[in-house]
Design an enzyme around this catalytic site. Sequence first.
Site, short mmCIF file in Angstrom:
data_model
loop_
_atom_site.label_atom_id
_atom_site.label_comp_id
_atom_site.label_asym_id
_atom_site.label_seq_id
_atom_site.Cartn_x
_atom_site.Cartn_y
_atom_site.Cartn_z
N PRO A 188 -117.07 -81.78 -7.29
CA PRO A 188 -117.51 -82.50 -8.47
C PRO A 188 -119.03 -82.71 -8.56
O PRO A 188 -119.69 -82.98 -7.55
CB PRO A 188 -116.79 -83.86 -8.35
CG PRO A 188 -116.36 -83.96 -6.94
CD PRO A 188 -116.13 -82.55 -6.47
N ASN A 189 -119.50 -82.57 -9.77
CA ASN A 189 -120.91 -82.80 -10.15
C ASN A 189 -121.87 -81.71 -9.67
O ASN A 189 -123.05 -81.74 -10.01
CB ASN A 189 -121.40 -84.18 -9.67
CG ASN A 189 -120.60 -85.31 -10.27
OD1 ASN A 189 -120.41 -85.34 -11.49
ND2 ASN A 189 -120.08 -86.20 -9.45
N ARG A 199 -129.36 -82.61 -11.83
CA ARG A 199 -128.84 -83.85 -11.25
C ARG A 199 -129.77 -84.35 -10.13
O ARG A 199 -129.98 -83.63 -9.15
CB ARG A 199 -127.46 -83.50 -10.68
CG ARG A 199 -126.86 -84.54 -9.82
CD ARG A 199 -125.68 -84.00 -9.03
NE ARG A 199 -125.03 -85.09 -8.37
CZ ARG A 199 -124.20 -84.96 -7.36
NH1 ARG A 199 -123.89 -83.76 -6.91
NH2 ARG A 199 -123.65 -86.01 -6.81
N TYR A 225 -131.24 -83.36 -4.75
CA TYR A 225 -130.47 -82.11 -4.72
C TYR A 225 -131.28 -80.86 -5.09
O TYR A 225 -130.74 -79.75 -5.04
CB TYR A 225 -129.26 -82.23 -5.66
CG TYR A 225 -128.31 -83.33 -5.24
CD1 TYR A 225 -127.61 -83.26 -4.05
CD2 TYR A 225 -128.13 -84.47 -6.04
CE1 TYR A 225 -126.75 -84.27 -3.65
CE2 TYR A 225 -127.26 -85.49 -5.66
CZ TYR A 225 -126.58 -85.38 -4.46
OH TYR A 225 -125.73 -86.38 -4.05
N ASN A 231 -118.55 -77.33 -0.24
CA ASN A 231 -119.21 -78.59 -0.55
C ASN A 231 -118.26 -79.37 -1.44
O ASN A 231 -118.15 -79.09 -2.64
CB ASN A 231 -120.55 -78.35 -1.24
CG ASN A 231 -121.33 -79.65 -1.42
OD1 ASN A 231 -120.79 -80.74 -1.29
ND2 ASN A 231 -122.60 -79.52 -1.75
N ALA A 280 -118.45 -85.66 -3.69
CA ALA A 280 -117.98 -87.02 -3.35
C ALA A 280 -116.56 -87.02 -2.78
O ALA A 280 -116.17 -87.94 -2.06
CB ALA A 280 -118.07 -87.91 -4.58
N GLU A 302 -118.23 -76.87 6.31
CA GLU A 302 -118.59 -77.94 5.36
C GLU A 302 -120.09 -77.90 5.12
O GLU A 302 -120.87 -77.80 6.08
CB GLU A 302 -118.19 -79.29 5.99
CG GLU A 302 -118.61 -80.49 5.18
CD GLU A 302 -118.25 -81.82 5.87
OE1 GLU A 302 -117.78 -81.80 7.03
OE2 GLU A 302 -118.46 -82.87 5.23
N HIS A 311 -123.50 -79.66 2.77
CA HIS A 311 -124.06 -80.63 1.84
C HIS A 311 -125.52 -80.30 1.62
O HIS A 311 -126.23 -79.92 2.57
CB HIS A 311 -123.93 -82.06 2.39
CG HIS A 311 -122.51 -82.46 2.61
ND1 HIS A 311 -121.67 -82.78 1.57
CD2 HIS A 311 -121.77 -82.53 3.74
CE1 HIS A 311 -120.48 -83.06 2.06
NE2 HIS A 311 -120.51 -82.90 3.37
N ARG A 367 -128.20 -91.17 4.17
CA ARG A 367 -127.99 -91.81 2.86
C ARG A 367 -127.08 -93.04 3.00
O ARG A 367 -126.93 -93.58 4.08
CB ARG A 367 -127.45 -90.77 1.88
CG ARG A 367 -128.43 -89.60 1.66
CD ARG A 367 -127.91 -88.62 0.63
NE ARG A 367 -127.82 -89.25 -0.68
CZ ARG A 367 -127.15 -88.72 -1.71
NH1 ARG A 367 -126.53 -87.55 -1.56
NH2 ARG A 367 -127.09 -89.35 -2.87
C1 DQA Z 1 -123.16 -83.88 -1.56
C2 DQA Z 1 -123.22 -85.26 -0.88
C3 DQA Z 1 -122.13 -86.17 -1.43
O1 DQA Z 1 -122.20 -87.45 -0.80
C4 DQA Z 1 -122.29 -86.35 -2.92
O2 DQA Z 1 -121.25 -87.13 -3.42
C5 DQA Z 1 -122.40 -85.05 -3.65
C6 DQA Z 1 -123.20 -84.00 -3.07
C7 DQA Z 1 -124.35 -82.99 -1.12
O3 DQA Z 1 -124.25 -81.79 -1.31
O4 DQA Z 1 -125.35 -83.50 -0.63
O5 DQA Z 1 -121.90 -84.91 -4.75
O6 DQA Z 1 -121.96 -83.24 -1.15
#
Ligand code: DQA
Length: 148
Positions: free
Chosen positions: A9-10, A17, A22, A71, A74, A95, A97, A104
């Site tokens: 998501p996102n 964003r 990011y 990735n 959230a 995994e 990020h 964070r």
């Molecule tokens: C994320 C880190 C997560 O905590 C966050 O909710 C994201 C992006 C990252 O790529 O840094 O949406 O996965």
Amino acid sequence: MHILILNGPNLNLLGRREPGIYGTRSFDDYLPELRAAFPDFTLEYFQSNHEGELLDKIHEVGFTYYGIVFNAGAYTHTSIALADALAAINTPVVEVHLSNVAAREEFRHKSLIGRHCIGSISGFKLDSYRLALHYFEGLKPKRVGFKR
Ligand code: DQA
């Protein structure tokens, strides 16, 4: 050799964003570069904001693909269903990020999916994906089968 890059998501909003966290580049802009850097792999890309679609994709490729770079956004911190899906498959998962989640908010320190992954790469912005693919590349000569 097929590798799925799976974004949750996102992450469709990358580039727009919170660019301080990011970065300023979209994933679509970055993907051709990644494909050119790993010509031996067929890199499939899938992004969804919906947990069920991410589950379906994991089920679809998780018994045949060489690897998954994931990735979960959230959902990393909340989704037992995605953790269960990774436990169920036999394709290895790395995994990733973009941000350094350890630096964070505290709610980002816990990953529910991490225990079902080979390892985690966090904090290198889009480069996190390239580093994850290097893991799979390094595996090639040694690789005899899936993780179990
Ligand atoms: C994320 C880190 C997560 O905590 C966050 O909710 C994201 C992006 C990252 O790529 O840094 O949406 O996965």
